[in-house]
Design an enzyme around this catalytic site. Structure first.
Site, short mmCIF file in Angstrom:
data_model
loop_
_atom_site.label_atom_id
_atom_site.label_comp_id
_atom_site.label_asym_id
_atom_site.label_seq_id
_atom_site.Cartn_x
_atom_site.Cartn_y
_atom_site.Cartn_z
N LYS A 89 -6.64 -8.81 0.83
CA LYS A 89 -5.74 -8.10 -0.09
C LYS A 89 -4.38 -8.77 -0.05
CE LYS A 89 -4.08 -3.34 -0.99
NZ LYS A 89 -4.09 -1.95 -0.50
N SER A 109 -5.51 1.42 -4.11
CA SER A 109 -4.86 0.20 -4.53
C SER A 109 -5.62 -1.08 -4.19
CB SER A 109 -3.46 0.10 -3.90
OG SER A 109 -3.55 0.01 -2.49
N SER A 118 -6.39 4.09 -0.18
CA SER A 118 -6.55 2.83 -0.90
C SER A 118 -7.70 1.94 -0.45
CB SER A 118 -5.26 2.03 -0.83
OG SER A 118 -4.39 2.49 -1.81
N1 GLN Z 1 -3.25 6.23 -4.31
C1 GLN Z 1 -2.32 6.47 -3.24
C2 GLN Z 1 -0.92 6.16 -3.70
O1 GLN Z 1 -0.78 5.84 -4.81
C3 GLN Z 1 -2.71 5.73 -2.02
C4 GLN Z 1 -2.26 4.32 -2.00
C5 GLN Z 1 -2.62 3.63 -0.75
O2 GLN Z 1 -3.39 4.14 0.07
N2 GLN Z 1 -2.00 2.47 -0.54
O3 GLN Z 1 0.01 6.24 -2.97
#
Ligand code: GLN
Length: 515
Positions: free
Chosen positions: A79, A180, A204
């Site tokens: 990532k 994400s 994410s």
């Molecule tokens: N969807 C969550 C957010 O927007 C989690 C993001 C993540 O775990 N990096 O914050």
């Protein structure tokens, strides 16, 4: 000849050791597939072909001498939130234009030290803020999954769950891979890499794994070092693997975890051999089912998948126990105060001075340079979070929002602590829906935040959680099941997930558009 890209990690490892194929062949098979599929999927921001081949050659040399390490020659996607020395690292943000870190993150370094081969850097929501990958400066990632038409779909006895046979692809719209870590999930689901690194702050790793029909585990906060991972919300961020099976995740997790003097929140504990504990025997294990995860209006297909998971665990010898996590109904609101608060502080460093983008104003004034750089460099969602975070931390509002959220966070952690006096693991759905299309336009940003409803409670409590494929819905799209465990009890999480994976027998490779 078998397609090298579809082998399990264990089979890749064993095949390499037995010299059935070389690490260079394995890397080349993946690089060729990436070249073919990436223009369509947009999963990779940077492809490190030369580096991959150099690393693979070094792996082959070691294997020839019988000196192969834990994941010698295994291709890995990263990532693009992990700093990789001298390799462009973007966090999918314009503000990090051209940033090539001078050091390597601890987790990636551990993987290279264990023999991993780096294929490239994977797309994500900007600064890991999001659930769709639609917020990347480098453009959205396309899921390799397609909805199937009703034609040929067979509805199984389990209400609401269907198996497409054979499937007919919808031409549009494109579906999101989740976020994400959407590039990571899409790349693994499309067999562009057998494993990808993700990070999980509020879901994410787990939510994109759920949307993409694969496995993702967020270990306990403190299991992996955060050193060199571009920070979003430091009290929540954790690294973890995204793979095609529980066993593959177990292999990767053992290679990633461990104490690191460079991250004071990483815990100095023995890292178990997570693969060795996968017996699949869960007889007598107690599995908690939280009643708060059945809100009114929950999708019938999610309930059906969850109920089937419960039935299969019972069938495997587990005892099912109803539990209550009363404060988790506040988890989403709590998370969306704490995470933006920490992000507003962490992202203060992007000022155009040290790295990335700089917009120089005509006036030459420093303050104006900061403002113009940040205005041009951050996308809308990141700006929204910085503003929310700055607001909840500001004098006069700190007690009402940030301090209160911290107190509720503690109550949520206490709910889990009490529940784990009675149960060994907790089963919930991973996400409230299947993957949505690119045409999804939430009327309000909070709608997007609802994606995280089942994942943020355990994030706030710092607990380990895994998502495994639970079923396909009537459109032929995957739905995920989440298992949550006690702090540092990834062993139970993985073994229970392994047993459930066997019982579910999920095998839905069909209808992926990629190579
Ligand atoms: N969807 C969550 C957010 O927007 C989690 C993001 C993540 O775990 N990096 O914050």
């Amino acid at each position: 000849m078998t397609d090298l890209r579809t082998l399990s990690l264990a089979d890749m490892r064993d095949g390499l050791k037995a010299k059935k194929f070389s690490a260079v062949e394995l890397a080349n098979a993946h690089l060729a597939a990436i070249e073919k599929a990436n223009p369509e999927l947009n999963a990779f921001i940077t492809i490190t072909g030369d580096k991959a081949l150099d690393m693979a050659k070094a792996s082959d040399a070691r294997l020839a001498k019988g000196e192969g390490r834990a994941i010698e020659g295994i291709p890995v996607g990263v990532k693009d939130l992990f700093c990789t020395k001298d390799v462009l690292t973007t966090a999918a943000s314009h503000i990090l234009d051209g940033f090539k870190p001078q050091y390597e993150s601890t987790v990636t370094q551990k993987l290279w030290d264990a023999g991993g081969v780096m294929l490239g850097k994977l797309n994500l929501d900007e600064f890991a803020m999001g659930s769709s990958n639609l917020s990347s400066y480098y453009g959205p990632v396309v899921s390799p999954w397609r909805k199937v038409t009703g034609v040929g779909c067979r509805v199984s006895e389990t209400a609401g769950i269907s198996n497409p046979t054979p499937a007919t692809c919808h031409p549009s719209p494109n579906l999101v891979p989740g976020g994400s870590s959407g590039g990571s999930a899409a790349a693994v689901a499309a067999d562009l890499c057998p494993v990808a690194l993700g990070t999980d702050t509020g879901g994410s790793i787990r939510q994109p794994a759920s949307f993409s029909g694969i496995v993702g585990i967020k270990p306990t906060y403190g299991r992996c070092s955060r050193f060199g991972i571009i920070a979003f919300a430091s009290s929540l961020d954790q690294a973890g693997p995204i793979t095609r099976s529980v066993r593959d995740s177990a292999i990767m997790l053992s290679a990633m975890c461990g104490h690191d003097a460079k991250d004071s929140t990483s815990v100095n504990m023995q890292v178990p051999d997570f693969e060795a504990v996968l017996t699949g025997n869960i007889k007598g294990k107690k599995i908690g089912i939280p009643k708060e995860c059945r809100p009114d209006g929950m999708a019938a297909e999610i309930l059906a998948m969850w109920d089937r998971g419960i039935k299969l665990l019972r069938g495997a010898g587990a005892e099912i126990i109803d539990i209550s996590l009363p404060h988790t109904k506040y988890a989403l609101a709590t998370y969306y105060v704490i995470a933006p608060a920490e992000c507003s502080s962490n992202l203060a460093r992007y000022d155009g001075v040290r790295f990335g983008l700089r917009v120089t104003p005509e006036s030459g004034a420093l303050n104006e340079m900061y403002e113009k750089t940040r205005a041009a460099g951050f996308g809308a969602e990141v700006k929204r979070r910085i503003m929310i975070g700055t607001y909840v931390l500001s004098a006069g509002y700190y007690d009402a929002y940030y301090k209160k959220a911290q107190r509720v966070r503690w109550l949520i952690a206490e709910d889990f602590r009490k529940a784990f006096e009675k149960v060994d693991a907790i089963l919930t759905p991973t996400a409230p829906s299947a993957a949505f299309g690119f045409d999804y336009k939430p009327s309000d940003p909070v709608e997007m935040y609802l994606n995280d409803v089942f994942t943020v409670p355990s994030s706030l409590a710092g607990l380990p959680g895994i998502s495994i494929p639970g079923a396909l819905n009537k459109d032929g799209l995957p739905l995920g099941l989440q298992l949550i465990g006690k702090a540092f009890d990834e062993v139970t999480v993985l073994n229970t997930a392994y047993a459930l994976e066997q019982a579910i027998g999920f095998n839905a490779k069909a209808e992926r558009i990629a190579a």
